[in-house]
Design an enzyme around this catalytic site. Structure first.
Site, short mmCIF file in Angstrom:
data_model
loop_
_atom_site.label_atom_id
_atom_site.label_comp_id
_atom_site.label_asym_id
_atom_site.label_seq_id
_atom_site.Cartn_x
_atom_site.Cartn_y
_atom_site.Cartn_z
N ASP A 47 0.85 -1.19 0.00
CA ASP A 47 0.00 0.00 0.00
C ASP A 47 0.88 1.24 0.00
OD1 ASP A 47 0.69 0.72 2.63
OD2 ASP A 47 -1.10 -0.17 3.51
N VAL A 119 -4.39 -5.90 5.82
CA VAL A 119 -5.23 -5.60 4.67
C VAL A 119 -4.57 -6.13 3.40
CG1 VAL A 119 -5.97 -3.69 3.20
CG2 VAL A 119 -6.43 -3.62 5.66
N ARG A 133 -6.34 -20.08 -10.95
CA ARG A 133 -6.65 -21.17 -10.01
C ARG A 133 -5.60 -21.32 -8.91
NH1 ARG A 133 -8.29 -23.90 -14.72
NH2 ARG A 133 -10.55 -23.72 -14.94
N THR A 142 4.10 -6.17 7.63
CA THR A 142 4.83 -4.99 8.14
C THR A 142 4.16 -4.38 9.37
OG1 THR A 142 3.60 -3.54 6.69
CG2 THR A 142 5.67 -4.42 5.84
N LYS A 155 -5.40 -17.79 6.22
CA LYS A 155 -6.74 -17.25 5.95
C LYS A 155 -6.61 -15.99 5.10
CE LYS A 155 -9.19 -18.27 10.20
NZ LYS A 155 -10.09 -17.56 11.12
N LYS A 164 -17.48 -8.03 7.18
CA LYS A 164 -16.05 -8.20 6.92
C LYS A 164 -15.72 -9.66 6.63
CE LYS A 164 -12.85 -6.70 9.62
NZ LYS A 164 -11.61 -6.08 9.17
N GLU A 197 -3.09 -8.84 20.20
CA GLU A 197 -3.10 -10.25 19.78
C GLU A 197 -1.95 -11.01 20.45
OE1 GLU A 197 -5.54 -11.42 18.02
OE2 GLU A 197 -6.35 -9.76 16.81
N VAL A 198 -0.83 -10.32 20.64
CA VAL A 198 0.31 -10.98 21.30
C VAL A 198 -0.08 -11.35 22.74
CG1 VAL A 198 2.67 -10.65 22.12
CG2 VAL A 198 1.99 -9.76 19.87
N LYS A 200 -3.05 -11.74 23.85
CA LYS A 200 -4.08 -12.78 23.76
C LYS A 200 -3.45 -14.16 23.69
CE LYS A 200 -5.22 -14.16 19.88
NZ LYS A 200 -5.56 -14.09 18.45
N LYS A 257 0.65 -19.73 17.55
CA LYS A 257 -0.37 -19.74 16.51
C LYS A 257 -0.06 -20.82 15.46
CE LYS A 257 -3.53 -17.37 13.62
NZ LYS A 257 -3.97 -16.25 12.82
N GLU A 267 -9.99 -24.70 11.55
CA GLU A 267 -10.72 -24.12 12.65
C GLU A 267 -11.96 -24.92 13.04
OE1 GLU A 267 -10.92 -19.95 12.38
OE2 GLU A 267 -12.26 -19.73 14.08
N ARG A 271 -8.36 -24.32 17.14
CA ARG A 271 -8.04 -23.02 16.56
C ARG A 271 -8.98 -21.93 17.06
NH1 ARG A 271 -6.30 -21.60 10.30
NH2 ARG A 271 -5.93 -19.39 10.71
N ASN A 275 -9.43 -17.19 19.29
CA ASN A 275 -10.50 -16.21 19.28
C ASN A 275 -10.83 -15.70 20.67
OD1 ASN A 275 -11.09 -15.97 16.54
ND2 ASN A 275 -12.05 -17.98 16.58
N HIS A 278 -12.47 -12.37 21.17
CA HIS A 278 -13.02 -11.97 19.87
C HIS A 278 -14.53 -12.08 19.79
CE1 HIS A 278 -8.87 -11.86 18.71
NE2 HIS A 278 -9.14 -11.57 17.45
N HIS A 282 -15.49 -8.70 18.62
CA HIS A 282 -16.03 -8.48 17.27
C HIS A 282 -17.33 -7.71 17.30
CE1 HIS A 282 -13.67 -11.74 14.92
NE2 HIS A 282 -13.20 -10.54 14.70
N HIS A 294 -9.18 -3.06 15.46
CA HIS A 294 -9.51 -4.43 15.84
C HIS A 294 -8.91 -4.80 17.20
CE1 HIS A 294 -10.12 -8.76 15.40
NE2 HIS A 294 -8.83 -8.93 15.65
N MET A 896 -61.41 21.29 28.88
CA MET A 896 -62.45 22.15 29.42
C MET A 896 -63.82 21.63 29.04
SD MET A 896 -61.73 24.67 31.25
CE MET A 896 -63.03 25.90 31.12
N1 LIG Z 1 -6.30 -13.45 7.85
C1 LIG Z 1 -6.35 -13.44 9.17
O1 LIG Z 1 -6.25 -14.44 9.84
C2 LIG Z 1 -6.50 -12.12 9.83
C3 LIG Z 1 -6.35 -12.02 11.22
C4 LIG Z 1 -6.46 -10.78 11.82
C5 LIG Z 1 -6.74 -9.66 11.05
N2 LIG Z 1 -6.90 -9.78 9.72
C6 LIG Z 1 -7.18 -8.63 8.87
O2 LIG Z 1 -6.09 -7.74 8.92
C7 LIG Z 1 -6.53 -6.44 8.63
C8 LIG Z 1 -5.94 -5.46 9.61
O3 LIG Z 1 -4.53 -5.51 9.49
P1 LIG Z 1 -3.61 -4.33 10.01
O4 LIG Z 1 -3.97 -4.00 11.39
O5 LIG Z 1 -2.24 -4.74 9.74
O6 LIG Z 1 -4.08 -3.09 9.14
P2 LIG Z 1 -3.51 -2.40 7.82
O7 LIG Z 1 -3.03 -3.36 6.86
O8 LIG Z 1 -4.60 -1.47 7.38
O9 LIG Z 1 -2.31 -1.56 8.39
C9 LIG Z 1 -2.51 -0.52 9.31
C10 LIG Z 1 -1.90 0.79 8.82
O10 LIG Z 1 -0.51 0.78 9.00
C11 LIG Z 1 0.16 1.10 7.80
N3 LIG Z 1 1.40 0.35 7.82
C12 LIG Z 1 1.55 -0.98 7.66
N4 LIG Z 1 2.83 -1.30 7.89
C13 LIG Z 1 3.48 -0.16 8.19
C14 LIG Z 1 4.83 0.12 8.51
N5 LIG Z 1 5.73 -0.84 8.65
N6 LIG Z 1 5.16 1.40 8.74
C15 LIG Z 1 4.24 2.39 8.66
N7 LIG Z 1 2.97 2.16 8.37
C16 LIG Z 1 2.60 0.89 8.14
C17 LIG Z 1 -0.80 0.71 6.73
O11 LIG Z 1 -0.58 1.43 5.55
C18 LIG Z 1 -2.12 1.08 7.36
O12 LIG Z 1 -2.38 2.44 7.21
C19 LIG Z 1 -8.03 -6.48 8.71
O13 LIG Z 1 -8.56 -6.40 7.42
C20 LIG Z 1 -8.34 -7.82 9.33
O14 LIG Z 1 -9.55 -8.35 8.89
C21 LIG Z 1 -6.80 -10.98 9.10
ZN LIG Z 2 -7.83 -10.77 16.00
#
Ligand SMILES: NC(=O)c1ccc[n+]([C@@H]2O[C@H](COP(=O)([O-])OP(=O)(O)OC[C@H]3O[C@@H](n4cnc5c(N)ncnc54)[C@H](O)[C@@H]3O)[C@@H](O)[C@H]2O)c1
Ligand SMILES: [Zn+2]
Length: 1612
Positions: A47, A119, A133, A142, A155, A164, A197-198, A200, A257, A267, A271, A275, A278, A282, A294, A896
């Site tokens: 991104d 994301v 496929r 990151t 996932k 979501k 999450e850590v 948790k 994990k 799950e 697994r 949660n 959560h 959630h 989150h 009245m």
């Molecule tokens: N697949 C799964 O098992 C699972 C589990 C938990 C969450 N998720 C999903 O993960 C998403 C949330 O992830 P997130 O919290 O990482 O959000 P995100 O990907 O939106 O990142 C958060 C923000 O930090 C910025 N960013 C990322 N890395 C950076 C870096 N190193 N330095 C500076 N900025 C940085 C991003 O651009 C963004 O603005 C949700 O969509 C959620 O549904 C999926």
């Molecule tokens: Zn979570």
């Protein structure tokens, strides 16, 4: 191939070692990927945030390596950057990436690299899963969240408007590269988000990991706060210890994990454990996203779920406390009342009900049962999967308030320990840590202070700690006083823990080191940096310790040299805090010389705490001697010998004595038994005397040993009052004593009675003046809250007096406000054990000293506790308006004399189908005497008393389904007023209002009722406010003369009464059906200063509209017409305006008070005036009230609780053009508005046409989300005009006839229809008339005129056939078929072609209207209805004389098909008896058979010879040509004058419409002047209007259509 040395830690998942962790890995990643995943194309997707920071490095590393490859062509690296944020994780986002891949001819061998947060990982992973496929991909997370959670497990998913992660796949990456150096650029809040999450993972799996998270938060933060230079950390020898710690935390979390995923990839059970937090998290997230992240929601979820576990008696409080403190240490919110959350508008939606509702759809659930991961201790769960938990348990945890279920404690005899004393816990912890040997601390109150001290002592290497028995016991491995300087550069962080700061300051002087430049630094948060520590530092400095203030003088942070404590003589000013004294005392044994501590400055405060410290030091083997002077008087000088403390094996911390008073008091009040272990006569705490000094004299049996206290209460209800009691030595316990005194209804023990002869059940508590300045003014608090129970009290200078009452006389259902004071809450839960339905409003305030009080109350004492959702409990009754309308609650009518109560009441009863009662006749019947006579004989007072009694009986006897009209003077007595006000909480009390002069005129004519002994106008003025006090609603019965409308037709009154009463009783709320049906809806904005000039054109103006908006802010009463500037129209003027509108239209009204800053004319801050208007609107039964969300939330919230069946449009207008339809702001506005309103209205200004598409997307998105509210979304201005076409809900429209538009860019209804048609949103449809002969039918004129006026692109045509055959079949199944009218002879034949019939058509047995209904799939089904009967009914109803509420008898002439509709119409009008006349008797008999179950039907052989009363309604269905009123005529049916025998008049209908004036109608006109006539064409029109409405969902523009039809008729 070479790349820099890199040290990697690997974790295996699903049997493959593919998770590689380290620092600065980019070269390593490029190398590994290219070497082990050969491909022609590598695609890196990220991104913009991450791209800007890190993409160049990836590109250069990849390019360098790719360029050295031998192969040809060389593999390529493509990069693609998406916008940051959750919105990219969508179908569109996925499609864009796929298009990119396709465009660049990527093939099956492509390797995709996902570089970014969750994301990117989820989105790119899902692309990889389905592209060609499935192609290989690599996760390079990151964010911390992505590293420890989303990247691990395979996932992948995207979001849709429905929710979501609803669409996705399991797709495992080839590698997951965890490069912790990325975290250095991550915003702090995102880091904390991942820490949730850590924590948790550690909480469910690994206590050791948890302990290091708990104690090392500042180090972990340090690891990311200081960017690592020159790739430090890439190799283990360049890694700092902070980096090592961070990596091991991440590594540990991932390992858990990965392990869980490996065992249970899809799950199914295990697994589920990840949660934890959560299920509830959630649900919270669903409401607060995207504002709250989150991890933040999960953090709160974890605490709540841990509390659920505690409530189930599975998890101890210590664990809940540790979890809470640990999360807080990482800046995560831990409760819904966290200011970050409570201040959000959306937080209002966090009701228990809503959260439970959202939890229903959790993936983990089995069926309707909810599942939660239940912790059994830190590091372990109760089951190896989520556990089913009852809704009531969750509700209890989520609720902010609780109800104590009164009864006998089922666990009696209770034996329990209450939480440890805070002061003793703090001292014991320090003593054991400084002592030699191992000590097990039991019953420790684990608090911020103890947590911080433990962390500090670990850092100082002064002691080791571990937990036993699931956290119930703390094992302290004492360091015997040896302490070292913390690691280089590390500060000891104390947060805001005050006691810890004071104790540790001296502890740090004990540290020794040979390195001269080392220092120990203690610091705290901003608040701590303001709290004083000066006197202690001065004393220590004077003794030779080197202590420096790092920031401000006299406060933390402190830098302390490791030189040890010198000892010998120490002087301390002790008038500020006894904790300074204790701090030195506790450390003194480790000074180089034995210490003599001298307290200076006269007064020493809190001597008991100093004594406590000394007593405890003795237990740990050190004897302090306090010096005396020669006379033996104690001096403030203490001698402390040297020597290590010797730890006892076990130390049981004494219970907190104040807390112990509550369970003991419950035993006392409920007549049961309770023993508190851990507190007895040897206690140093003052409140330990409570049992002996308070409970015993109240009649309890008290047995107290040195270490235990047992109380046995007397039989319930026999507590004795205390008389005088001095509680100076146990001030905190006075609240407990007060609630007991409230039910102490027996005389005090001999000698205790109050000398000054107050009542015998009085308890006078003195010596507690300090309680006025505790968490709240506790004396006042107790008085105010006890008053709610009906208990009287009196305030004294240093206490209060309470007058005991029998328990059964206390009010039930009291809701206790706690002032956020734990002692108030716990004291009143004692009272709750004997008074039914007591609610404690703020249950969480007990957390200060007894966080699990409610659980202990249930699990250890045995009193049930239920959650209460305060959102559903009404907060105030200060405004009129029903609080909780009961279903079909009877309507009471007041007003009245002469205001028309009886008249209106009768009409209302008819409309509702309820029974009417007039109180006067009821009175007369009951007393067998007229009201007038009664007053003459017994006087007014006696009459009023008797009248009140009648009222009470009536309300009790007829709680539902009645309309009860009361005498005008009913409000004269307070008793009757109280009855009415009481009633007003559950049912409508309608005040009928009429102009004074009309009332006077009416009363002048009347004699039946007692004369007033004073001028009527005075009576009027006197009663006016009383009526206002009692009423919930106001019906304005202005009989005429409202600004030029001189007489009001009976039909208009009847219509309005029906609308008003059906609305306010909820029998048929007058809401716009198109709104509920998700169709397009419109309101006409009225922009007049005075609406009356527009009334004559009202029908034309409102053509097509579903409602009328009254711009109240634009109204101006005549005397203020020329005033300029913001204006508040008087309530009376507004009411009159509404009353006059109501005379002309029944369309729902939208009541809008637009403020200046939102584009209107109402002053911005006239809050009081605005709400007065809003409440007036509710009283008048206004259907929609527009409330701007910028008014104070509290006000709106309260208002909303009174809205009854009306709806609130919560609105926001931004004229600046800055409000965008995407992003957080509009979302926040929506959330706030949705939390109050039934409908949300957001108005912005368009700058370009694109803004309209954005608006459309916003609305469409909202419409698709569950629990969404209808949205009115408009863009102002010419550029925004299109939004008015696209907006589906309540589009404001103007009309060419209006003086000016309500807003720039506003369109008319007709214009919008045209536009919709042009853009393909309103296809034209064809309508038909089936029948023969139909050439002269008026129906085409009727419908086509209406289509034209409303600009609907439809056409109505004739289809004449001889039979119902192919032609008709083909017509009605064509896709553009809009509907058909059916006339003779096909009304029966057409039925087999239809899919279903309306119930009316079913009963009548004939169809005259066909309506195609479209299914969501676009197919249409055919529905048959009958509007003939509606035409007949409406015509009769609108012409009934005002006095004729319900016609009793009717005549139908003829027995053909039309007469079936006529009979049905009469039945619907409530006619009980119907005569039928027909030449052929057999056809008449058929009708009798068919309808005898609906009415009493008689065949009359001769017209004019009635078997009962003469008819008041006549309907003729025979051709006009077949009738005559000429007795000498030889042909035709003779119509005698006797038809009109009914001298009260009536209505006569002739269904024949050629000629217009048939013989029947002519006869009526000549012979029976008081009869109203209905012509055939009138009925045709009425049934046509109904048809039109059924087909189009729009009201037919009646008058214009009628004019056109009559004109065509005359010309034909
Ligand atoms: N697949 C799964 O098992 C699972 C589990 C938990 C969450 N998720 C999903 O993960 C998403 C949330 O992830 P997130 O919290 O990482 O959000 P995100 O990907 O939106 O990142 C958060 C923000 O930090 C910025 N960013 C990322 N890395 C950076 C870096 N190193 N330095 C500076 N900025 C940085 C991003 O651009 C963004 O603005 C949700 O969509 C959620 O549904 C999926
Ligand atoms: Zn979570």
């Amino acid at each position: 191939m070479t790349f820099p040395d890199t040290d990697i830690r690997k974790v295996s998942i699903l049997g493959k070692e593919c998770i590689h962790c380290g620092f600065h890995l980019v070269p390593y990643i490029a190398n590994t990927v290219i070497e082990t995943l050969p491909s022609s194309t590598y695609v890196l997707i990220t991104d913009t945030n991450v791209g800007n920071l890190h993409l160049p490095l990836f590109e250069s590393e990849f390019e360098t390596r790719l360029s050295t490859l031998a192969s040809s062509p060389k593999p390529r690296l493509l990069t693609y950057v998406v916008p940051p944020g959750e919105t990219s994780k969508s179908r569109e986002g996925k499609a864009e990436i796929e298009d990119f891949l396709l465009l660049h001819k990527c093939t099956r061998d492509t390797v995709i690299l996902a570089v970014g947060g969750g994301v990117i990982g989820d989105l790119v992973g899902f692309v990889a899963a389905t592209f060609m496929r499935g192609v290989r991909f690599v996760q390079i997370p990151t964010t911390l969240l992505a590293m420890v959670d989303s990247s691990v497990g395979g996932k992948t998913a995207i979001d849709t408007p429905h929710g979501k992660n609803l669409i996705g796949a399991f797709w495992q990456p080839e590698y997951i590269f965890i490069d912790a150096a990325f975290l250095e650029s991550l915003p702090a809040r995102e880091f904390s988000n991942g820490m949730a999450e850590v924590i948790k993972t550690a909480a469910i799996w690994d206590e050791k990991d948890f302990a290091s998270l708990e104690s090392r938060s500042s180090e972990i933060f340090a690891a990311i706060q200081n960017p690592s230079a020159s790739f430090a950390g890439r190799t283990s020898d360049t890694r700092s210890s902070a980096q090592e710690l961070l990596l091991s935390i991440i590594f540990g979390s991932i390992s858990v994990k990965a392990h869980i995923v490996t065992i249970d990839e899809r799950e199914t059970g295990l697994r589920n454990l990840v949660n934890f937090g959560h299920t509830i998290g959630h649900a919270i997230e669903a409401i607060l996203t995207p504002t709250i992240l989150h991890g933040e929601c999960v953090s709160i979820g974890m605490v709540l779920e841990a509390e659920v576990a505690r409530g189930l008696a599975i998890l101890g409080q210590v664990a809940v406390g540790r979890l809470t403190r640990c999360l807080r240490a990482y800046n995560l919110p831990v409760s819904l009342s966290d200011p970050k959350i409570a201040s959000l508008p959306a937080s209002r939606s966090l009701t228990v009900e809503k959260l439970l509702d959202i939890m229903k759809v959790d993936k983990k659930n089995s069926g309707p049962q909810k599942k939660i991961v239940i912790l059994s201790r830190i590091g372990a769960t109760y089951e190896q999967k989520a556990t089913v938990v009852d809704d009531s348990v969750i509700a209890k945890t989520l609720s902010e308030a609780v109800k104590v279920i009164f009864g006998t404690p089922s666990k009696s005899p209770v034996r329990m320990a209450t939480p440890g004393s805070k002061s003793i816990s703090n001292r014991a912890l320090l003593l054991a840590a400084l002592g030699r040997g191992t000590c097990r601390l039991k019953n420790l109150l684990h608090s911020d202070d103890t947590q911080v001290m433990m962390n500090a002592l670990v850092e100082l290497k002064g002691a080791k700690f571990s937990w036993e028995e699931g956290g119930e016991t703390l094992v302290v491995d004492g360091g015997a006083g040896t302490l070292s300087v913390p690691e280089q550069g590390k500060e000891i962080y104390l947060g805001n823990a005050g006691t810890a700061a004071r104790f540790l300051t001296t502890v740090c002087t004990l540290v020794r080191s040979s390195l001269a430049d080392e220092r120990t630094v203690i610091t705290g948060n901003a608040r701590m940096k303001q709290r004083p520590i000066g006197p202690l530092v001065d004393a220590l400095r004077a003794n030779g310790s080197a202590i420096d203030y790092v920031e401000s003088q006299g406060c933390l942070p402190l830098s302390i040299a490791p030189t040890g404590l010198k000892g010998s003589r120490i002087q301390l000013a002790a008038s500020v805090s006894s904790q300074y004294v204790s701090s030195i005392l506790l450390c003194a044994p480790y000074a180089e010389e034995p210490v003599t501590l001298e307290l200076m400055g006269g007064v020493v405060i809190s001597q008991p705490y100093i004594d406590m410290t000394i007593a405890m030091m003795k237990t740990f083997g050190v004897d302090v001697v306090r010096e005396r002077d020669r006379s033996g008087k104690l001096l403030n000088i203490y001698r402390i010998p040297k020597g290590p403390y010797v730890n006892p094996k076990e130390y049981a911390i004494e219970s907190d004595a104040s807390s112990a008073t509550y369970p003991l008091a419950i035993a006392a009040i409920t007549g049961t038994e309770c023993t508190i272990a851990n507190i007895g006569s040897a206690s140093l705490q003052g409140d330990a005397r409570f049992a002996k000094d308070v409970l015993e004299p109240m009649g309890c049996e008290v047995v107290q040993t040195e270490t235990e206290t047992t109380v046995r209460g007397p039989p319930v209800g026999s507590l004795k009052a205390l008389g005088l009691v001095d509680m100076e030595l146990m001030t905190d316990a006075f609240l407990t004593a007060s609630v007991l005194a409230a039910v102490a209804n027996n005389a005090p023990l001999k000698g205790r009675a109050l000398p000054d002869g107050s009542t015998l059940t009085a308890t006078r508590i003195v010596g507690i003046a300090n309680q006025r300045v505790k968490e709240c003014n506790r004396i006042r608090a107790m008085m105010d809250q006890l008053a709610k129970f009906g208990v009287e009290t009196r305030e004294l200078d240093d206490g209060l007096e309470i007058y005991g009452k029998p328990m059964i006389e206390l009010k039930e259902g009291v809701s206790v406000h706690c002032y956020d004071d734990h002692r108030v809450a716990m004291a009143f839960s004692v009272l709750g054990s004997v008074v039914k339905d007591t609610i404690i409003e703020e249950k969480r305030c007990v957390e200060k000293t007894w966080p699990n009080w409610w659980d202990d109350l249930e699990n250890k004492i045995g009193l049930k506790v239920e959650g209460v959702d305060l959102a559903s409990v009404d907060v105030s009754a200060s405004y009129s308006g029903m609080e909780s309308p009961a279903e079909s609650a009877s309507v009471v009518i007041i007003g009245m004399r002469g205001s028309g109560k009886t008249f209106i009441g009768r009409l209302a009863a008819t409309a509702l189908g309820w029974t009417f009662f007039d109180a006067d006749p009821v009175f007369e019947q009951r007393h067998q005497i007229s009201v007038r006579e009664f007053v003459r004989k017994h006087g007014w007072a006696a009459f009023r008393a008797a009248e009140t009694k009648v009222l009470k009986n009536l309300l009790e006897a007829h709680p539902t389904g009645h309309v009860i009209s009361l005498g005008g003077g009913i409000v004269e007595t307070p008793a009757a007023k109280d009855l009415l006000k009481q009633y007003a909480k559950r049912g409508p009390v309608v005040h009928v209002v009429r102009e004074v002069d009309q009332v006077l005129q009416y009363l002048g004519e009347e004699t039946a009722r007692p004369a007033y002994g004073e001028p009527i106008v005075d009576v009027f003025r006197r009663r006016e406010p009383w009526f206002a006090e009692c009423r919930t609603h106001e019906f304005i019965n202005y009989t005429g003369v409202l600004n030029g409308i001189d007489s009001r037709p009976a039909e208009s009154v009847r219509r309005d009464v029906a609308r008003f009463f059906k609305h306010i009783t909820g029998q048929e709320p007058n809401l716009a059906p198109n709104l509920a049906d998700d169709k397009r809806s419109y309101f006409l904005s009225l922009t007049y200063a005075d609406v009356t000039p527009a009334l004559p054109q009202m029908e034309e103006l409102t053509a097509g509209a579903d409602a009328i908006e009254l711009r109240v802010d634009l109204l101006r009463s005549p005397k203020d017409f020329d005033k300029i500037g913001p204006y508040v129209p008087p309530v009376t003027y507004v009411s009159e305006q509404i009353a006059s509108l109501r005379q002309k239209t029944s369309l729902p009204i939208v009541f809008t008070v637009r403020t200046v800053s939102q584009g209107g004319n109402f002053p911005d801050h006239a809050e009081k005036e605005a709400f007065e208007l809003f409440y007036a609107a509710l009283r008048l039964g206004i259907e929609y009230i527009d409330v701007e969300i910028s008014w104070p939330s509290k006000r709106i919230k309260e208002f909303v609780t009174h809205k009854g069946y009306s709806q609130v449009i919560a609105s926001w207008h931004d004229w600046s053009g800055k409000l965008k339809w995407t992003g957080h702001l509009v979302e926040d506005i929506y959330q706030k508005a949705a939390s109050f309103g039934d409908i949300v209205k957001i108005v912005s200004k368009a700058n370009s046409i694109q803004d309209n598409f954005a608006l459309y997307n916003f609305v469409t998105h909202k419409r698709l989300t569950t629990l969404a509210k209808p949205v009115i979304a408009i863009n102002m201005g010419i550029e925004g005009q299109m939004s008015r076409v696209l907006n589906p809900t309540f589009s404001p429209v103007t009309h060419p006839l209006l003086p000016n538009k309500a807003a720039p860019g506003q369109l008319s209804f007709a214009e919008i229809q045209t536009a919709l048609h042009l853009i393909g949103q309103l296809p034209s449809l064809r309508f038909f008339l089936f029948g023969t002969p139909i050439a002269h039918s008026m129906s085409p004129t009727l419908h086509n005129t209406a289509f034209r006026i409303l600009s609907l692109p439809h056409k109505y045509e004739l289809l004449e056939t001889t039979s119902v055959g192919q032609e008709i079949k083909a017509t009605i199944t064509a896709p553009d078929f809009g509907g058909a009218s059916v006339t003779i002879p096909f009304k029966l034949d057409v039925i087999p072609l239809l899919d279903s019939l309306s119930p009316d058509a079913e009963v009548i047995g004939a169809v005259n209207t066909i309506i195609p209904r479209r299914t969501p799939e676009g197919l249409h089904t055919l529905y048959g209805d009958n509007t003939d009967w509606l035409g007949i009914r409406n015509c009769i109803q609108s012409r009934l004389p005002a006095t004729l509420h319900k016609p009793e008898v009717a005549l139908v002439i003829g027995a053909g098909g039309t007469s079936r509709a006529a009979i049905y119409a009469l039945y619907k009008l409530g006619v009980k008896k119907i005569y039928i006349f027909n030449r052929t008797k057999t056809s008449a008999e058929v009708l009798v058979d068919a309808f005898s179950n609906l009415a009493d039907i008689h065949i009359v052989p001769v017209l004019g010879e009635w078997p009962g009363n003469p008819p008041s309604v006549i309907v003729s269905t025979v051709p006009a040509s077949a009738t005559t009123f000429d007795p000498s005529a030889s042909e035709g049916l003779y119509l005698p004058n006797e038809l009109f025998d009914n001298e009260h008049g009536g209505v006569v209908v002739d269904m024949a419409y050629k000629p217009a004036d048939t013989p029947l109608l002519t006869l009526a006109a000549r012979y029976a002047k008081i009869w109203e006539v209905v012509r055939g064409l009138d009925v045709l029109l009425e049934q046509g209007y109904a048809q039109f409405h059924m087909w189009t969902g729009r009201q037919c523009p009646r008058r214009a259509v009628a004019d056109a039809v009559w004109k065509a008729y005359r010309m034909s």
